[in-house]
Design a protein around this motif. Structure first.
Motif, PDB file in Angstrom:
ATOM      1  N   VAL A 142     -36.045 -65.745  50.739  1.00  0.00           N
ATOM      2  CA  VAL A 142     -35.242 -64.607  50.293  1.00  0.00           C
ATOM      3  C   VAL A 142     -35.411 -63.426  51.246  1.00  0.00           C
ATOM      4  O   VAL A 142     -34.449 -62.731  51.583  1.00  0.00           O
ATOM      5  CB  VAL A 142     -35.633 -64.205  48.854  1.00  0.00           C
ATOM      6  N   SER A 188     -32.517 -61.446  53.365  1.00  0.00           N
ATOM      7  CA  SER A 188     -32.298 -60.015  53.160  1.00  0.00           C
ATOM      8  C   SER A 188     -32.270 -59.275  54.490  1.00  0.00           C
ATOM      9  O   SER A 188     -31.511 -58.310  54.656  1.00  0.00           O
ATOM     10  CB  SER A 188     -33.386 -59.431  52.254  1.00  0.00           C
ATOM     11  N   SER A 209     -29.533 -69.206  42.521  1.00  0.00           N
ATOM     12  CA  SER A 209     -29.291 -67.764  42.431  1.00  0.00           C
ATOM     13  C   SER A 209     -28.884 -67.187  43.780  1.00  0.00           C
ATOM     14  O   SER A 209     -27.970 -66.353  43.867  1.00  0.00           O
ATOM     15  CB  SER A 209     -30.545 -67.050  41.914  1.00  0.00           C
ATOM     16  N   VAL A 210     -29.555 -67.612  44.841  1.00  0.00           N
ATOM     17  CA  VAL A 210     -29.211 -67.142  46.182  1.00  0.00           C
ATOM     18  C   VAL A 210     -27.797 -67.567  46.553  1.00  0.00           C
ATOM     19  O   VAL A 210     -27.025 -66.795  47.137  1.00  0.00           O
ATOM     20  CB  VAL A 210     -30.230 -67.671  47.206  1.00  0.00           C
ATOM     21  N   THR A 211     -27.444 -68.796  46.213  1.00  0.00           N
ATOM     22  CA  THR A 211     -26.101 -69.296  46.510  1.00  0.00           C
ATOM     23  C   THR A 211     -25.039 -68.472  45.787  1.00  0.00           C
ATOM     24  O   THR A 211     -24.022 -68.094  46.378  1.00  0.00           O
ATOM     25  CB  THR A 211     -25.991 -70.777  46.111  1.00  0.00           C
ATOM     26  N   TRP A 240     -25.332 -65.396  44.754  1.00  0.00           N
ATOM     27  CA  TRP A 240     -25.315 -64.064  45.368  1.00  0.00           C
ATOM     28  C   TRP A 240     -24.506 -64.060  46.658  1.00  0.00           C
ATOM     29  O   TRP A 240     -23.703 -63.155  46.904  1.00  0.00           O
ATOM     30  CB  TRP A 240     -26.740 -63.596  45.640  1.00  0.00           C
TER      31      TRP A 240
END
Length: 203
Positions: free
Chosen positions: A99, A103, A142-144, A146
């Motif tokens: 993550v 970022s 969740s990252v996908t 986002w």
């Protein structure tokens, strides 16, 4: 599990592992390097906690400043059973590092190699997290979401999804070659689903 890997056995193929093969591989490799004593499991856990706490501090520092970051990092260290050599310790580090890399990519735009290398490295850490503890699939999901819905237009979506597919295939093929892919699925996916289904249905 770590001792078994140190002695040449493979997770899932030769012994049962509920969460994934990465943690016993790391712990067993550490024991090969530093000695076949169970205390080494505590040492490698402390090492992973130092890595995670350091990374967590720098992540928090960008938003909250040094003082709050120290406080929150110490709070994280002292509010969990982190002294145990569990798979979640390494899984948390891998997921957090992935993550963190993404970022930095979202605010710094460089050349093609950087914009492909960062997603590739991040997805490698996501796969390490997933195969350390399957529950970390929620982080990848969740990252996908986002990236699909909230990342700015300059974010290299194509590089991210291509590298996610590429890294996933590398892990799958590697585990298949080692003979642990099928037993991994049975022990980490199929068995828990059957177990929880049995609890729900009362069978």
């Amino acid at each position: 599990a770590a001792v078994a890997f140190e002695n040449g056995k493979m997770p899932h193929r030769d012994f049962f592992m509920q969460y994934g093969p990465v943690t016993p591989m790391l712990q067993g490799s550490w024991m090969k390097l530093f000695g076949s004593h169970l205390v080494q499991l505590q040492y490698v856990t402390v090492f992973s906690l130092i890595l995670t706490a350091t990374l967590l501090f720098f992540v928090l520092k960008e938003r909250f400043g040094s003082s709050w970051s120290v406080f929150l990092t110490l709070a994280w260290l002292f509010t969990g059973p982190h002294g145990n050599p569990w798979s979640s310790v390494w899984a948390n580090y891998f997921a957090l590092f992935g993550v963190y890399l993404l970022s930095k990519l979202s605010v710094k735009h460089h050349g093609f190699l950087f914009r492909f290398g960062i997603p590739l490295t991040a997805n490698t850490f996501f796969m390490l997290a997933f195969f350390s503890r399957v529950h970390l699939l929620s982080v990848i999901f969740s990252v996908t979401i986002w990236i699909l819905l909230f990342a700015d237009k300059t974010f290299p979506r194509l590089q991210f999804f291509f590298s996610l597919f590429l890294v996933s295939m590398i892990f799958i093929v590697t585990f298949w070659h080692l003979g642990i892919l099928s037993p991994w699925y049975e022990q980490c996916i199929s068995w828990p689903l059957d177990f929880y289904r049995g609890i729900v249905t009362g069978k």
